[in-house]
Design an enzyme around this catalytic site. Structure first.
Site, PDB file in Angstrom:
ATOM      1  N   HIS A  29      -7.526 -24.991 -19.530  1.00  0.00           N
ATOM      2  CA  HIS A  29      -8.298 -26.219 -19.425  1.00  0.00           C
ATOM      3  C   HIS A  29      -7.338 -27.382 -19.216  1.00  0.00           C
ATOM      4  O   HIS A  29      -6.130 -27.221 -19.320  1.00  0.00           O
ATOM      5  CB  HIS A  29      -9.149 -26.450 -20.685  1.00  0.00           C
ATOM      6  N   GLU A  75     -11.569 -31.196 -21.270  1.00  0.00           N
ATOM      7  CA  GLU A  75     -11.677 -31.666 -22.648  1.00  0.00           C
ATOM      8  C   GLU A  75     -11.475 -33.174 -22.697  1.00  0.00           C
ATOM      9  O   GLU A  75     -10.661 -33.725 -21.955  1.00  0.00           O
ATOM     10  CB  GLU A  75     -10.594 -30.988 -23.495  1.00  0.00           C
ATOM     11  N   HIS A 119       0.260 -34.449  -9.760  1.00  0.00           N
ATOM     12  CA  HIS A 119      -1.159 -34.250  -9.468  1.00  0.00           C
ATOM     13  C   HIS A 119      -1.589 -32.854  -9.903  1.00  0.00           C
ATOM     14  O   HIS A 119      -0.753 -31.996 -10.164  1.00  0.00           O
ATOM     15  CB  HIS A 119      -1.463 -34.472  -7.981  1.00  0.00           C
TER      16      HIS A 119
END
Length: 131
Positions: free
Chosen positions: A69, A117, A9
């Site tokens: 990111h 993204e 996770h």
């Protein structure tokens, strides 16, 4: 020796849980698994995300060490629809949509400035493209 099987996770600190829930559900199509008082567990395409609300949180400086990111795979077929939906949701774009690294990519931010993204390529395509 042991073998890591994959990502279990990802936990993301957010400043406003309700605002972040709307973003992750409406933009990423997240499914709510469990909601607590200051956290929520989401499923996004089989990836388990946990959002934890931190009151008075300050955005990280882009020059700090940390996660840059995270990216989600989107099919070539659905990529144009995904970009259109991002525009419709008035999401803040940071790059693209462009073709890069063996696929189409678009980068954008959540309400707290965490960069996300959508990418259509694979690791194999990216490595061919970089070599």
């Amino acid at each position: 020796m042991f073998k890591v099987q994959g990502i279990n996770h990802i936990t993301i600190r957010v400043s406003n849980l309700d605002e972040s829930i709307k973003f992750y559900v409406n933009v990423l199509g997240a499914k709510i698994v469990h909601k607590g008082n200051t956290d929520i567990y989401l499923d996004v395409g089989g990836v388990w995300l946990c959002l934890i609300e931190i009151k008075d949180a300050k955005p990280m400086d882009k020059n700090q060490v940390g996660v840059d990111h995270f990216a989600f795979t989107v099919s070539e077929e659905h990529f144009p629809k995904a970009v259109l939906m991002l525009h419709e949701q008035k999401v803040s774009f940071t790059r693209g949509p462009i073709q890069r690294g063996g696929g189409n990519t678009v980068s954008f931010t959540d309400p707290d400035g965490n960069e996300i993204e959508f990418f259509t390529g694979s690791l194999q395509k990216r490595m061919k493209n970089w070599n």
